[in-house]
Design a protein around this motif. Structure first.
Motif, PDB file in Angstrom:
ATOM      1  N   LYS A 144      40.660  24.850 -12.491  1.00  0.00           N
ATOM      2  CA  LYS A 144      40.467  24.032 -13.691  1.00  0.00           C
ATOM      3  C   LYS A 144      39.323  23.041 -13.474  1.00  0.00           C
ATOM      4  CE  LYS A 144      45.153  24.141 -15.437  1.00  0.00           C
ATOM      5  NZ  LYS A 144      44.992  24.681 -16.754  1.00  0.00           N
ATOM      6  N   THR A 145      38.737  22.603 -14.565  1.00  0.00           N
ATOM      7  CA  THR A 145      37.798  21.496 -14.529  1.00  0.00           C
ATOM      8  C   THR A 145      38.616  20.222 -14.620  1.00  0.00           C
ATOM      9  OG1 THR A 145      36.080  22.801 -15.596  1.00  0.00           O
ATOM     10  CG2 THR A 145      35.857  20.405 -15.714  1.00  0.00           C
ATOM     11  N   VAL A 146      38.317  19.259 -13.751  1.00  0.00           N
ATOM     12  CA  VAL A 146      39.083  18.022 -13.677  1.00  0.00           C
ATOM     13  C   VAL A 146      38.136  16.842 -13.798  1.00  0.00           C
ATOM     14  CG1 VAL A 146      40.596  16.631 -12.196  1.00  0.00           C
ATOM     15  CG2 VAL A 146      40.842  19.115 -12.227  1.00  0.00           C
ATOM     16  N   VAL A 147      38.545  15.832 -14.555  1.00  0.00           N
ATOM     17  CA  VAL A 147      37.770  14.610 -14.700  1.00  0.00           C
ATOM     18  C   VAL A 147      38.311  13.581 -13.713  1.00  0.00           C
ATOM     19  CG1 VAL A 147      37.119  12.752 -16.283  1.00  0.00           C
ATOM     20  CG2 VAL A 147      37.327  15.096 -17.131  1.00  0.00           C
ATOM     21  N   GLY A 148      37.424  13.037 -12.870  1.00  0.00           N
ATOM     22  CA  GLY A 148      37.787  11.993 -11.921  1.00  0.00           C
ATOM     23  C   GLY A 148      37.546  10.630 -12.534  1.00  0.00           C
ATOM     24  N   ILE A 149      38.585   9.803 -12.578  1.00  0.00           N
ATOM     25  CA  ILE A 149      38.513   8.494 -13.222  1.00  0.00           C
ATOM     26  C   ILE A 149      38.857   7.407 -12.214  1.00  0.00           C
ATOM     27  CG2 ILE A 149      39.436   7.039 -15.072  1.00  0.00           C
ATOM     28  CD1 ILE A 149      40.102   9.662 -16.578  1.00  0.00           C
ATOM     29  N   LYS A 150      37.902   6.525 -11.979  1.00  0.00           N
ATOM     30  CA  LYS A 150      38.113   5.399 -11.070  1.00  0.00           C
ATOM     31  C   LYS A 150      38.835   4.292 -11.827  1.00  0.00           C
ATOM     32  CE  LYS A 150      35.648   2.393  -7.887  1.00  0.00           C
ATOM     33  NZ  LYS A 150      34.312   1.998  -7.400  1.00  0.00           N
ATOM     34  N   THR A 151      39.877   3.743 -11.209  1.00  0.00           N
ATOM     35  CA  THR A 151      40.660   2.672 -11.820  1.00  0.00           C
ATOM     36  C   THR A 151      41.202   1.752 -10.731  1.00  0.00           C
ATOM     37  OG1 THR A 151      42.514   2.172 -13.297  1.00  0.00           O
ATOM     38  CG2 THR A 151      42.778   4.064 -11.829  1.00  0.00           C
ATOM     39  N   PRO A 152      41.367   0.485 -11.015  1.00  0.00           N
ATOM     40  CA  PRO A 152      41.902  -0.412  -9.988  1.00  0.00           C
ATOM     41  C   PRO A 152      43.394  -0.227  -9.733  1.00  0.00           C
ATOM     42  CG  PRO A 152      41.435  -1.641 -12.006  1.00  0.00           C
ATOM     43  CD  PRO A 152      40.923  -0.246 -12.207  1.00  0.00           C
ATOM     44  N   ASP A 153      44.133   0.422 -10.644  1.00  0.00           N
ATOM     45  CA  ASP A 153      45.577   0.575 -10.486  1.00  0.00           C
ATOM     46  C   ASP A 153      45.998   2.018 -10.780  1.00  0.00           C
ATOM     47  OD1 ASP A 153      48.357   0.412 -10.401  1.00  0.00           O
ATOM     48  OD2 ASP A 153      48.417  -1.501 -11.475  1.00  0.00           O
ATOM     49  N   VAL A 154      45.964   2.847  -9.758  1.00  0.00           N
ATOM     50  CA  VAL A 154      46.307   4.266  -9.884  1.00  0.00           C
ATOM     51  C   VAL A 154      47.750   4.439 -10.339  1.00  0.00           C
ATOM     52  CG1 VAL A 154      46.612   6.398  -8.557  1.00  0.00           C
ATOM     53  CG2 VAL A 154      44.558   5.003  -8.231  1.00  0.00           C
ATOM     54  N   ASP A 155      48.647   3.663  -9.781  1.00  0.00           N
ATOM     55  CA  ASP A 155      50.069   3.806 -10.109  1.00  0.00           C
ATOM     56  C   ASP A 155      50.325   3.525 -11.588  1.00  0.00           C
ATOM     57  OD1 ASP A 155      49.724   3.179  -7.190  1.00  0.00           O
ATOM     58  OD2 ASP A 155      51.855   3.643  -7.194  1.00  0.00           O
ATOM     59  N   ALA A 156      49.743   2.451 -12.108  1.00  0.00           N
ATOM     60  CA  ALA A 156      49.926   2.113 -13.520  1.00  0.00           C
ATOM     61  C   ALA A 156      49.307   3.176 -14.415  1.00  0.00           C
ATOM     62  CB  ALA A 156      49.315   0.737 -13.811  1.00  0.00           C
ATOM     63  N   ALA A 157      48.153   3.714 -14.025  1.00  0.00           N
ATOM     64  CA  ALA A 157      47.507   4.756 -14.821  1.00  0.00           C
ATOM     65  C   ALA A 157      48.392   6.001 -14.901  1.00  0.00           C
ATOM     66  CB  ALA A 157      46.143   5.107 -14.234  1.00  0.00           C
TER      67      ALA A 157
END
Length: 117
Positions: A62-75
């Motif tokens: 699959k094609t996957v979008v990588g998203i940087k975020t300060p809170d992985v758990d909350a996302a």
């Protein structure tokens, strides 16, 4: 401004050398990083084009979008609460905290945040 930054598109490959050659020779992308025969990062400007075999791909095929975020758990929790699904995580790998998820329509996303040094 959103705390979710699209930083990477992860594409699947069954032959890393062939894929690197295609993207560097055909499209002119510069190789930024390579991890053996399983993963490579190409400079796509504001977004990294990642090439990954099944060994290192978060959702092989699959094609996957990588998203940087300060809170992985909350996302990850927000995705699940809104009709998406957590595939793996949240977890720590060697460099980042990550969560692999599907959005509410089955599209693959990876939330990540660098680990403190």
């Amino acid at each position: 401004m959103s705390t979710f930054e699209v930083r990477q598109i992860v594409l699947s490959t069954d032959n890393l050398d062939e894929s690197i050659a295609f993207y560097t020779e055909t499209l002119g992308y510069q190789l930024k990083f390579r991890d053996g025969a399983h993963y490579a990062a190409l400079d796509g400007g504001s977004v990294t084009i990642a090439l990954a075999t099944a060994v290192d791909h978060p959702l092989p095929g699959k094609t996957v979008v990588g998203i940087k975020t300060p809170d992985v758990d909350a996302a990850a929790q927000a995705i699940e609460a809104s009709g998406g699904a957590i595939v793996k995580g949240p977890y720590n790998d060697a460099h980042e905290r990550r969560a692999v998820v599907y959005d509410n329509k089955g599209n693959g996303l990876v939330f990540y945040s660098p680990l403190p040094r």
